[in-house]
Scaffold this motif. Sequence first.
Motif, PDB file in Angstrom:
ATOM      1  N   TRP A 147       0.805  -1.379   0.274  1.00  0.00           N
ATOM      2  CA  TRP A 147       0.482   0.177  -0.037  1.00  0.00           C
ATOM      3  C   TRP A 147       1.090   0.705  -0.095  1.00  0.00           C
ATOM      4  CZ3 TRP A 147      -4.827  -0.386  -0.932  1.00  0.00           C
ATOM      5  CH2 TRP A 147      -5.170  -1.165  -0.876  1.00  0.00           C
ATOM      6  N   LEU A 148       0.574   2.540  -0.874  1.00  0.00           N
ATOM      7  CA  LEU A 148       1.131   3.225  -0.247  1.00  0.00           C
ATOM      8  C   LEU A 148       0.164   4.458  -0.069  1.00  0.00           C
ATOM      9  CD1 LEU A 148       3.065   5.664  -1.761  1.00  0.00           C
ATOM     10  CD2 LEU A 148       1.408   6.269  -4.020  1.00  0.00           C
ATOM     11  N   ASP A 149       0.876   4.987   0.611  1.00  0.00           N
ATOM     12  CA  ASP A 149      -0.234   5.791   2.237  1.00  0.00           C
ATOM     13  C   ASP A 149       0.333   7.383   1.563  1.00  0.00           C
ATOM     14  OD1 ASP A 149      -1.320   7.198   3.656  1.00  0.00           O
ATOM     15  OD2 ASP A 149       0.081   6.503   5.675  1.00  0.00           O
ATOM     16  N   ILE A 150      -0.893   8.104   1.264  1.00  0.00           N
ATOM     17  CA  ILE A 150      -0.393   9.395   0.634  1.00  0.00           C
ATOM     18  C   ILE A 150      -1.113  10.615   1.312  1.00  0.00           C
ATOM     19  CG2 ILE A 150      -0.252   8.737  -2.109  1.00  0.00           C
ATOM     20  CD1 ILE A 150      -3.381   9.301  -1.960  1.00  0.00           C
ATOM     21  N   GLY A 151      -1.371  10.037   2.914  1.00  0.00           N
ATOM     22  CA  GLY A 151      -1.920  11.409   3.436  1.00  0.00           C
ATOM     23  C   GLY A 151      -3.559  10.533   3.909  1.00  0.00           C
ATOM     24  N   ASP A 152      -4.346  10.998   2.885  1.00  0.00           N
ATOM     25  CA  ASP A 152      -5.450  11.329   3.221  1.00  0.00           C
ATOM     26  C   ASP A 152      -6.380  10.142   2.543  1.00  0.00           C
ATOM     27  OD1 ASP A 152      -5.430  11.775   0.636  1.00  0.00           O
ATOM     28  OD2 ASP A 152      -6.407  13.539   0.611  1.00  0.00           O
ATOM     29  N   GLU A 189      -2.309  17.728  -7.871  1.00  0.00           N
ATOM     30  CA  GLU A 189      -2.223  18.682  -6.967  1.00  0.00           C
ATOM     31  C   GLU A 189      -0.784  18.877  -7.154  1.00  0.00           C
ATOM     32  OE1 GLU A 189      -3.321  16.556  -5.817  1.00  0.00           O
ATOM     33  OE2 GLU A 189      -5.347  16.391  -5.012  1.00  0.00           O
ATOM     34  N   THR A 190       0.039  20.235  -6.195  1.00  0.00           N
ATOM     35  CA  THR A 190       1.588  20.441  -6.961  1.00  0.00           C
ATOM     36  C   THR A 190       2.511  19.668  -5.731  1.00  0.00           C
ATOM     37  OG1 THR A 190       0.649  22.856  -7.169  1.00  0.00           O
ATOM     38  CG2 THR A 190       3.067  22.498  -6.827  1.00  0.00           C
ATOM     39  N   ASP A 191       1.906  19.117  -4.571  1.00  0.00           N
ATOM     40  CA  ASP A 191       2.815  18.749  -4.093  1.00  0.00           C
ATOM     41  C   ASP A 191       2.915  17.348  -4.145  1.00  0.00           C
ATOM     42  OD1 ASP A 191       0.108  18.119  -2.648  1.00  0.00           O
ATOM     43  OD2 ASP A 191       1.033  16.971  -1.745  1.00  0.00           O
ATOM     44  N   VAL A 192       1.408  16.306  -5.286  1.00  0.00           N
ATOM     45  CA  VAL A 192       2.041  15.500  -5.706  1.00  0.00           C
ATOM     46  C   VAL A 192       3.230  15.247  -7.555  1.00  0.00           C
ATOM     47  CG1 VAL A 192       0.685  13.622  -7.746  1.00  0.00           C
ATOM     48  CG2 VAL A 192      -0.845  14.322  -5.430  1.00  0.00           C
ATOM     49  N   GLU A 411       2.438  15.949   3.784  1.00  0.00           N
ATOM     50  CA  GLU A 411       2.661  17.188   4.108  1.00  0.00           C
ATOM     51  C   GLU A 411       4.117  17.565   4.139  1.00  0.00           C
ATOM     52  OE1 GLU A 411      -1.495  17.299   6.712  1.00  0.00           O
ATOM     53  OE2 GLU A 411      -0.419  15.303   6.614  1.00  0.00           O
ATOM     54  N   GLN A 412       4.512  16.657   4.319  1.00  0.00           N
ATOM     55  CA  GLN A 412       6.137  17.119   5.325  1.00  0.00           C
ATOM     56  C   GLN A 412       6.823  17.595   3.593  1.00  0.00           C
ATOM     57  OE1 GLN A 412       8.738  14.338   7.902  1.00  0.00           O
ATOM     58  NE2 GLN A 412       6.952  13.520   8.012  1.00  0.00           N
ATOM     59  N   LEU A 413       6.785  17.149   2.552  1.00  0.00           N
ATOM     60  CA  LEU A 413       7.255  17.593   1.146  1.00  0.00           C
ATOM     61  C   LEU A 413       6.866  18.882   0.936  1.00  0.00           C
ATOM     62  CD1 LEU A 413       7.471  13.745  -0.295  1.00  0.00           C
ATOM     63  CD2 LEU A 413       9.412  15.566   0.899  1.00  0.00           C
ATOM     64  N   ALA A 414       5.937  19.282   0.560  1.00  0.00           N
ATOM     65  CA  ALA A 414       4.562  20.055  -0.053  1.00  0.00           C
ATOM     66  C   ALA A 414       5.387  21.478   0.406  1.00  0.00           C
ATOM     67  CB  ALA A 414       3.758  20.450   1.068  1.00  0.00           C
ATOM     68  N   GLY A 415       6.067  21.287   2.166  1.00  0.00           N
ATOM     69  CA  GLY A 415       6.814  22.797   1.740  1.00  0.00           C
ATOM     70  C   GLY A 415       7.882  23.146   1.895  1.00  0.00           C
ATOM     71  N   LEU A 416       9.046  22.323   1.032  1.00  0.00           N
ATOM     72  CA  LEU A 416      10.365  22.119   0.906  1.00  0.00           C
ATOM     73  C   LEU A 416      10.715  22.408  -0.454  1.00  0.00           C
ATOM     74  CD1 LEU A 416      10.740  18.715   3.148  1.00  0.00           C
ATOM     75  CD2 LEU A 416      11.038  21.546   3.685  1.00  0.00           C
ATOM     76  N   PRO A 417      11.893  22.592  -0.694  1.00  0.00           N
ATOM     77  CA  PRO A 417      11.883  23.235  -2.200  1.00  0.00           C
ATOM     78  C   PRO A 417      12.443  21.605  -2.796  1.00  0.00           C
ATOM     79  CG  PRO A 417      13.914  23.298  -0.797  1.00  0.00           C
ATOM     80  CD  PRO A 417      12.266  23.261   0.872  1.00  0.00           C
TER      81      PRO A 417
END
Length: 467
Positions: A147-152, A189-192, A411-417
């Motif tokens: 399984w791939l956990d994508i948060g939601d 989504e951008t973070d994806v 979520e952790q990756l979303a705000g990182l460069p």
Amino acid sequence: MTAAFDRTPTPPAEILAVLSLLCPEVVRDIEQNWNAPVSDYARHLWRPVTRPASGPAIAARSILREVLHQRLGAVMQPEEIGKVLDEFEHRPVIQSGLHCLLLMDRITFDALLLAWLGAVENGLSAFVGFMGTTMTMETIGREGPGWLDIGDDKVNLFGMGRHKLCRKSTCVAGPVSLNTRGLEAVGDETDVSRWLGTLLASQDKVFGTAADALTALNEDLFANWDRSGMALPVFIDDRLAGAAMARHLESDGNLLSRLLIEPARRQRLEHALQEAASSAFGRFLPNATDYFWGIREERVRKLVLDNGHLIEPERPHGLCIPFERPHLRQALLDGVLLPNLFLMFLVLAILPRVRVVGGLRQIGYVALFHSILMAVLDENAPEERDLAAELQVRENAWGMGVIDEKISVREQLAGLPEGALFPDLLRQYRLRTFAETTDDLKLVRENPRWRKVGRAVIPEPQGLIRT
């Protein structure tokens, strides 16, 4: 003139008192780094280790180096391999305790991040991570390597039916390919974009096993998240431990061969294992199989040693392997056997004098494995007496859960460069202390095994004494 009151925060004494009963080396690490940045703690864990000096330890290190060389040959250029092996010779550390999950798994990601911090802070070009592969593809409902956990939500990574996921083990389930349709349905989504494109780049590949797929995908994700290439992960798993164990069984004179095959030595070993299991710390010991796991029909099988044979209990047509050195060695080479945790840690860490960095249960059972080996050494044999002297220093450390972010990796990756995720996290963890990231050892305080040990061995809280 009165002395100034020292307000420097200190770790909870009652927790250290319990840990010190079994793992004083872990307590020393915590005390030395309590108010230091987590990156300093990681640097400390990846510090140099004294080279092997006794015959059995030197032989075990040589075997480990050879199987690592073979593994590195699959992922590196020849000129890079020598450098990595030389670094490992000086700082032989393995981040273990990782289950074979995609790096989108929060606990796996956080643990690997600590290993990366340790490697970078020591100027290493690579670091070794052990991914356990004997688990089934689905452990409990919609959790596990399949399984791939994508948060939601969670995506069935290989599109394998759930009745198969729970009946196939990661190291032998295959061949597999990615569930492209399930991945494409995740969204745009951008973070994806931080991870989905990397996975989909392998959509046309067919992998021999799920373990091979997860290793390759994790290597791709890591390379995309840190394009600087400051320190690369080298993923190993139970199969490498099996190759090392086969090398130990090449000779009658090898220490592990003697312990397993000579009746009197094995009787002494089994007695030491039983003594440890019946002690106050026995709940840490994994005892699901006798010495080895069996592999049959894409599933890891429990084995028992009965009348000189390893057999599957209550399965008359299951595996049946003579418990003799040539047969065990050949079964390991054929992929029919894998070493259990006790033998695995002997060949990868305790005998070759390698520091292992793992979780809260692992620090307990590695300490017990260490004590079991000490109990079965022959003090009348000079080489074993020399090994016992080396084993006075235990290379056992806590790393799983030291970094314990409560939000998903997505979520952790979303705000990182993009392309510099790990370097950015390095800056963050040079500012956050060990005490902060562990929330004053909250994970230890809430761990049921350590809590039971504390109640059993130190029943009165007010009587706790740090040792």
